[in-house]
Design an enzyme around this catalytic site. Structure first.
Site, PDB file in Angstrom:
ATOM      1  N   CYS B 132      52.627  69.156  56.695  1.00 28.91           N
ATOM      2  CA  CYS B 132      52.460  68.306  55.510  1.00 28.91           C
ATOM      3  C   CYS B 132      52.157  69.120  54.263  1.00 28.91           C
ATOM      4  O   CYS B 132      52.834  69.011  53.248  1.00 28.91           O
ATOM      5  CB  CYS B 132      51.361  67.278  55.744  1.00 28.91           C
ATOM      6  SG  CYS B 132      51.819  66.087  57.005  1.00 28.91           S
ATOM      7  N   HIS B 133      51.108  69.935  54.319  1.00 26.87           N
ATOM      8  CA  HIS B 133      50.724  70.664  53.115  1.00 26.87           C
ATOM      9  C   HIS B 133      50.488  72.135  53.393  1.00 26.87           C
ATOM     10  O   HIS B 133      49.796  72.820  52.644  1.00 26.87           O
ATOM     11  CB  HIS B 133      49.502  70.023  52.460  1.00 26.87           C
ATOM     12  CG  HIS B 133      49.709  68.564  52.200  1.00 26.87           C
ATOM     13  ND1 HIS B 133      49.290  67.610  53.079  1.00 26.87           N
ATOM     14  CD2 HIS B 133      50.326  67.916  51.197  1.00 26.87           C
ATOM     15  CE1 HIS B 133      49.642  66.419  52.623  1.00 26.87           C
ATOM     16  NE2 HIS B 133      50.272  66.569  51.493  1.00 26.87           N
TER      17      HIS B 133
END
Lengths: 421, 168
Positions: B132-133
């Site tokens: 995701c990040h």
């Protein structure tokens, strides 16, 4: 309300109006003096009202067929798409309607930024507008969770986890929001309830937004105070009603294009896979209208500071009437502001683009520069510009530059000679 | 002129105070109903059979709606996790404290940034990588690079027998 006292013609009308002055209100809305130089950027208020009503009506219908349960939500949405008469149409209108709503609200907001509509005496209209915008984002996020696809589930997980950044109480707040130890059925049922509630809160705020607008009246492209009613105004009906109606038709063509020709282009294919708490999709991105803020969140390497930066990016707008120190409203007479305005537009578009890209390498660098500039625009450029900028002369009324007698006579003459040629 | 406290002022203050307590007593149930209910709390522990897990393999089980990674680590992974200097860690924790039995790493498979499920055997530290990040975790599930603030959480667990782990 209207300057003149209104009396209904019929006896029954008078009897009713004395008890509940609805006819006075109708008369006020019909005669409401509007600046006659309003351009098409001013038609988005009406378009937004249309969007809100579309979402409420289609949403009510969808709620008749949708089942808010973790085991059945995904199937019930497919049931709407495949079995319910015209269910596909109603759902596509609702899903694309959210995007159209944001498209219109961004144009509406940037129109305010260009023409200085947020400045005194319209600060309250502006702040109510920002609250509506926040509620719109909440409604859009909650609604996106309801189909219970992979993007729904992981979007809900990521966004609710933003609260875990709060020191000490963060984890407790997240558990409270979830009603469990992860996003699950209790989360879905409360999200459905809140998604149903928020549009009606927005409707109430829209009434306040318009009420507050009708106290000072509309701003206009040259951003001057005008006498109402006067030669500078036209009655709302039929002039503005027709103009708004025409713009709405144009807008509906765009809306219909998405609904009928490419209804899924603004969504994510991953959301047609049922929610799975064990697998996170490889690339999580929010809907396009939240991308600039998502880029700001990711550009900050610290969790808490990232969340603070993202929230500040929205809340800073509420302080705009006091951050912009210039007395001149319209960018038409602000040569420097006009340039910074377009840089800001480009900056937000760039943030939106990098928000959709992976947060690494060059994209991350661009996101950081664009984030820094975003805050710079509001916290440094606008306050300083109000003192440093040399604005061009502002006409005294809307009619003066055309009919003569303007303090800016040179400009008038120039215009005339141009016409003769 | 000094204002004298009257009987009426006392009555007002007392009324506000009782009203505030009453309002609080009504609001609290409205807030607390959103917290995890009895049926959710009842599912608080789960037993897992680990007899089929070979070294170098991870199984993922669902506990309280969240994935739990149970990884049987290889000797190299254990050596790598135990040789890291504490000052190189963003959230300093000894591997000895995270894995009671060095061969078995039991942890919540939830990225401490925003709750995604990290991918096994990925990232710059041979451990986990969150897609995701972009948070990188080492072979002990400790945060090494990226936005996550802390190491992946170790749930309460115990070995019921040689082949069974009870989580929760």
């Amino acid at each position: 309300m209207s300057e003149h006292e209104y009396t209904p013609k019929s006896k029954v009308g008078k009897w009713f109006n004395d008890r509940l002055p609805l006819l006075t209100l109708a008369n006020h809305l019909t005669d409401y003096p509007t600046p006659k130089n309003l351009n098409y950027w001013w038609t988005f208020g009406g378009i937004l009202t249309f969007c809100l009503i579309t979402q409420i009506v289609t949403g009510l219908v969808l709620a008749m067929h949708y089942i808010a349960h973790a085991d059945m939500a995904f199937q019930s949405v497919e049931h709407i798409m495949r079995d319910v008469n015209y269910g596909w149409l109603i759902r596509y209108i609702h899903a694309n309607g959210a995007s159209m709503f944001f498209l219109a609200v961004y144009i509406h907001i940037f129109r305010s930024l260009f023409y200085g509509s947020y400045k005194s005496p319209r600060e309250i209209i502006w702040i109510i507008g920002i609250i509506i915008y926040l509620l719109m984002m909440a409604a859009a996020f909650l609604g996106y969770v309801l189909p219970w696809g992979q993007m729904s589930f992981w979007g809900a997980t990521v966004i609710t986890n933003l609260f875990s950044a709060i020191p000490l109480v963060g984890e407790g707040i997240v558990t409270w929001l979830w009603g469990g130890y992860s996003v699950d059925n209790p989360t879905l049922t409360r999200f459905f309830t809140l998604h149903y509630l928020i549009p009606f809160l927005i409707l109430g705020l829209v009434v306040l937004h318009i009420w507050a607008l009708h106290v000072p009246g509309n701003n206009n492209p040259i951003g001057i105070d005008i006498k109402k009613p006067s030669k500078d105004t036209v009655p709302f009906h039929p002039y503005i009603v027709i103009k708004d109606g025409f713009a709405l038709l144009m807008f509906m063509i765009v809306f219909a294009f998405f609904v009928f020709y490419t209804p899924n282009i603004l969504g994510h294919a991953d959301n047609y896979i049922e929610a799975n708490p064990l697998v996170t999709p490889a690339h999580i991105v929010p809907e396009w209208y939240l991308l600039p803020f998502y880029a700001i969140l990711r550009s900050v390497p610290d969790k808490l500071l990232g969340v603070i930066a993202m929230l500040s990016a929205i809340l800073i707008l509420a302080a705009l009437p006091w951050l912009d120190t210039s007395k001149i409203r319209s960018a038409v007479f602000r040569p420097l502001y006009k340039q910074f305005y377009w840089i800001l537009v480009a900056d937000v578009l760039i943030l939106g683009y990098v928000g959709a890209m992976p947060a690494e390498g060059l994209y991350l660098l661009i996101a950081r520069i664009a984030t820094a500039y975003y805050f710079l625009h509001f916290l440094v450029v606008l306050p300083v510009l109000g003192f440093k900028e040399r604005t061009t002369p502002v006409p005294l009324s809307i009619t003066e530059p055309i009919l003569g007698g303007s303090p800016n006579l040179a400009a008038v003459k120039k215009k005339d000679s141009f016409k003769v040629q | 002129m000094e204002k004298k406290t009257k009987r009426r002022d006392f009555l007002f203050t007392a009324t506000y105070a009782v009203g505030a307590v009453g309002a609080g007593a009504v609001i609290w149930p409205m807030i607390d109903q959103m917290n995890p209910d009895a049926s959710v709390k009842a599912l608080a522990s789960t037993e897992v059979d680990i007899s089929a897990v070979d070294p170098g393999k991870t199984i993922t089980v669902l506990w309280r709606g969240k994935p739990v990674f149970i990884r049987r680590r290889t000797q190299e992974e254990i050596a790598e996790a135990r040789s890291v200097k504490m000052e190189d860690l963003k959230h300093p924790e000894k591997d000895e404290d995270r894995a009671k039995d060095p061969e078995w790493l039991v942890m919540l498979g939830v990225c401490t940034h925003l709750g995604c499920v990290p991918l096994d055997q990925k990232g710059d530290y041979n451990g986990w990588f969150c897609p995701c990040h972009g948070s990188h975790y080492d072979t002990s599930g400790r945060i090494r690079k990226g936005p996550a603030p802390t190491n992946m959480e170790i749930p309460e667990y115990k070995f019921v027998d040689a082949n069974t782990i009870k989580i929760g």
